[in-house]
Scaffold this active site. Sequence first.
Site, PDB file in Angstrom:
ATOM      1  N   HIS A 156     -13.098 -16.968 -66.155  1.00  0.00           N
ATOM      2  CA  HIS A 156     -12.870 -16.597 -64.748  1.00  0.00           C
ATOM      3  C   HIS A 156     -13.531 -15.252 -64.492  1.00  0.00           C
ATOM      4  CE1 HIS A 156     -10.830 -15.912 -60.922  1.00  0.00           C
ATOM      5  NE2 HIS A 156     -10.550 -17.205 -60.948  1.00  0.00           N
ATOM      6  N   ASP A 174      -8.228 -24.722 -63.099  1.00  0.00           N
ATOM      7  CA  ASP A 174      -8.793 -26.080 -63.087  1.00  0.00           C
ATOM      8  C   ASP A 174      -8.533 -26.847 -64.370  1.00  0.00           C
ATOM      9  OD1 ASP A 174     -11.392 -24.764 -61.120  1.00  0.00           O
ATOM     10  OD2 ASP A 174      -9.990 -26.317 -60.504  1.00  0.00           O
TER      11      ASP A 174
HETATM   12  C1  SDX Z   1     -12.226 -21.524 -59.828  1.00  0.00           C
HETATM   13  O1  SDX Z   1     -13.199 -16.990 -58.092  1.00  0.00           O
HETATM   14  C2  SDX Z   1     -12.086 -17.666 -58.060  1.00  0.00           C
HETATM   15  O2  SDX Z   1     -11.016 -17.138 -57.803  1.00  0.00           O
HETATM   16  C3  SDX Z   1     -12.215 -19.168 -58.315  1.00  0.00           C
HETATM   17  C4  SDX Z   1     -10.909 -19.924 -58.416  1.00  0.00           C
HETATM   18  C5  SDX Z   1     -10.199 -19.990 -57.090  1.00  0.00           C
HETATM   19  O3  SDX Z   1      -8.969 -20.142 -57.079  1.00  0.00           O
HETATM   20  O4  SDX Z   1     -10.893 -20.009 -56.031  1.00  0.00           O
HETATM   21  O5  SDX Z   1     -10.069 -19.280 -59.372  1.00  0.00           O
HETATM   22  C6  SDX Z   1     -11.133 -21.367 -58.822  1.00  0.00           C
HETATM   23  O6  SDX Z   1     -13.350 -21.735 -59.449  1.00  0.00           O
HETATM   24  C7  SDX Z   1     -11.900 -21.347 -61.279  1.00  0.00           C
HETATM   25  C8  SDX Z   1     -13.169 -21.438 -62.213  1.00  0.00           C
HETATM   26  C9  SDX Z   1     -13.551 -22.901 -62.399  1.00  0.00           C
HETATM   27  N1  SDX Z   1     -14.833 -22.999 -63.085  1.00  0.00           N
HETATM   28  C10 SDX Z   1     -14.910 -23.367 -64.390  1.00  0.00           C
HETATM   29  O7  SDX Z   1     -13.935 -23.611 -65.098  1.00  0.00           O
HETATM   30  C11 SDX Z   1     -16.335 -23.505 -64.910  1.00  0.00           C
HETATM   31  C12 SDX Z   1     -16.436 -22.836 -66.279  1.00  0.00           C
HETATM   32  N2  SDX Z   1     -16.255 -21.410 -66.098  1.00  0.00           N
HETATM   33  C13 SDX Z   1     -17.460 -20.590 -66.105  1.00  0.00           C
HETATM   34  O8  SDX Z   1     -18.594 -21.185 -65.539  1.00  0.00           O
HETATM   35  C14 SDX Z   1     -17.199 -19.146 -65.730  1.00  0.00           C
HETATM   36  O9  SDX Z   1     -16.128 -18.711 -66.466  1.00  0.00           O
HETATM   37  C15 SDX Z   1     -16.992 -18.780 -64.271  1.00  0.00           C
HETATM   38  C16 SDX Z   1     -18.068 -19.308 -63.406  1.00  0.00           C
HETATM   39  C17 SDX Z   1     -15.678 -19.256 -63.802  1.00  0.00           C
HETATM   40  C18 SDX Z   1     -17.005 -17.247 -64.192  1.00  0.00           C
HETATM   41  O10 SDX Z   1     -18.236 -16.872 -64.633  1.00  0.00           O
HETATM   42  P1  SDX Z   1     -18.740 -15.335 -64.665  1.00  0.00           P
HETATM   43  O11 SDX Z   1     -17.676 -14.403 -64.264  1.00  0.00           O
HETATM   44  O12 SDX Z   1     -20.028 -15.293 -63.897  1.00  0.00           O
HETATM   45  O13 SDX Z   1     -18.955 -15.120 -66.201  1.00  0.00           O
HETATM   46  P2  SDX Z   1     -20.349 -15.287 -66.916  1.00  0.00           P
HETATM   47  O14 SDX Z   1     -20.918 -16.631 -66.592  1.00  0.00           O
HETATM   48  O15 SDX Z   1     -21.165 -14.074 -66.626  1.00  0.00           O
HETATM   49  O16 SDX Z   1     -19.933 -15.288 -68.464  1.00  0.00           O
HETATM   50  C19 SDX Z   1     -19.593 -14.071 -69.137  1.00  0.00           C
HETATM   51  C20 SDX Z   1     -19.543 -14.430 -70.625  1.00  0.00           C
HETATM   52  C21 SDX Z   1     -20.801 -15.177 -71.081  1.00  0.00           C
HETATM   53  O17 SDX Z   1     -20.985 -14.919 -72.456  1.00  0.00           O
HETATM   54  P3  SDX Z   1     -22.179 -13.905 -72.885  1.00  0.00           P
HETATM   55  O18 SDX Z   1     -23.464 -14.510 -72.321  1.00  0.00           O
HETATM   56  O19 SDX Z   1     -21.814 -12.583 -72.263  1.00  0.00           O
HETATM   57  O20 SDX Z   1     -22.116 -13.931 -74.412  1.00  0.00           O
HETATM   58  O21 SDX Z   1     -18.462 -15.329 -70.870  1.00  0.00           O
HETATM   59  C22 SDX Z   1     -18.978 -16.594 -71.300  1.00  0.00           C
HETATM   60  C23 SDX Z   1     -20.436 -16.627 -70.924  1.00  0.00           C
HETATM   61  O22 SDX Z   1     -21.148 -17.456 -71.814  1.00  0.00           O
HETATM   62  N3  SDX Z   1     -18.239 -17.641 -70.587  1.00  0.00           N
HETATM   63  C24 SDX Z   1     -17.968 -18.848 -71.097  1.00  0.00           C
HETATM   64  C25 SDX Z   1     -17.246 -19.522 -70.098  1.00  0.00           C
HETATM   65  N4  SDX Z   1     -17.112 -18.712 -69.042  1.00  0.00           N
HETATM   66  C26 SDX Z   1     -17.726 -17.570 -69.335  1.00  0.00           C
HETATM   67  N5  SDX Z   1     -18.280 -19.409 -72.296  1.00  0.00           N
HETATM   68  C27 SDX Z   1     -17.836 -20.677 -72.476  1.00  0.00           C
HETATM   69  N6  SDX Z   1     -17.151 -21.388 -71.577  1.00  0.00           N
HETATM   70  C28 SDX Z   1     -16.827 -20.850 -70.383  1.00  0.00           C
HETATM   71  N7  SDX Z   1     -16.122 -21.552 -69.502  1.00  0.00           N
END
Ligand code: SDX
Length: 382
Positions: free
Chosen positions: A260, A314
Amino acid sequence: MPHEFVPGLEGVPIAESAISFVDGLKGVLEYRGIRIENLAEHSTYEETAHLLLKGDLPDQAALGSLIHELANHRRLESQIIDLLKCLPEYGHPMDALQAAIAALGMFHPARDVTKDAENHLSCIRLIAKLPSIVSAFERFRNGAEILSPREDLGHTANFLYTLTGVEPNHVSVKALDVCLILHADHTMNASTFSGRVTGSTLADPYTVVSSAVGTLSGPLHGGANEQVLDMLREIGSVQNAETYIENKMANKDRIMGFGHRVYKTKDPRAIILRRLADEMTEEHGSTELYEIALRVDEIVTERLGEKGIFANVDFYSGIVYDALGIRSDAFTPIFAMGRVAGWLAHWLEQLIDNRIFRPTQIYAGEHDIPYRPAEQRGGKSS
Ligand code: SDX
């Protein structure tokens, strides 16, 4: 002097808002200052919608009036039902929802957003009709007769009735009502931001909600709940979970339902939804999918918890919806049914002291390139 470029506007405040509050380190979510745990336990979606829109919980008279208004505005225009029937049954329900909401605005023109009474009526119509659109398309694409709403049932009970054709029991109604409450708002998430941008141009509320629905549909946002069920089905057994997650991590793939932008500890909604999933499995019996989900949560928490990556809203919501017999590609439309109250609260708040969103950019292109006729072109740009 332009500000520095911040990818994804991470940590950049784009509005002052009093609607909801999140502490990502402590795992706190409040709607108008009330903790989500209290609302999930004691409130209803109708009460929560009033809280978000009006700023306080309704007294009994105001609640009764809201329930009555919502019941009176559930019925879909026959032309909207005809429109849904013209859509491809294999189409995604989020596309059907977005199309129907935009069309709905043509039947209830509300383009003058300076009229409070009109704005209130638009909020009632949208909150009341989104469930009717979702259930109508579900029934249509499953070859079932579209059912008329019942005014004697509450908001969530009526949705389950129009979806299944059966008057739901209290356990199912309470479970889904809690889900709608948990999804009702969440500060400046992507779809809320999208709605505020659209609202800042003084577009009408149907267009605002239609914009937000489109944004919510993406798999990185609201579309993740459907992807979680697909992932659990792909894993297939508890024994496969560890290898599957390790492969995902080796490929640097995002694991759906985890991580998140704000929460760096467990999403408080995921904690409540997991408890709800426990209750549903007690009621309906545990399922292989739920056992796999528990194992995936355990593995990902072990491996990625120190990076602040935990289950989000989710991850478990789909388990609850699946237990209610809802198809996984209908999960995100249900997310929208909950979030519509929050989108509309933010729309109204945006209008109080509106300024159209128009950020800037850091230009990364070239300048003063000469125009060349087609016969003189070729080489690098073709
Ligand atoms: C919702 O914003 C909100 O409030 C949204 C929500 C709402 O109520 O409206 O809460 C609802 O959308 C929840 C999120 C649902 N999405 C997912 O579950 C999809 C998977 N999650 C990721 O895509 C991610 O965590 C996000 C998109 C939710 C957040 O992404 P960020 O903040 O842009 O984080 P990032 O992509 O920059 O990642 C930072 C690090 C990375 O590692 P490094 O490259 O630094 O080594 O964390 C890792 C990422 O690889 N990472 C994950 C991960 N999420 C982040 N690694 C594996 N699996 C994941 N899910």
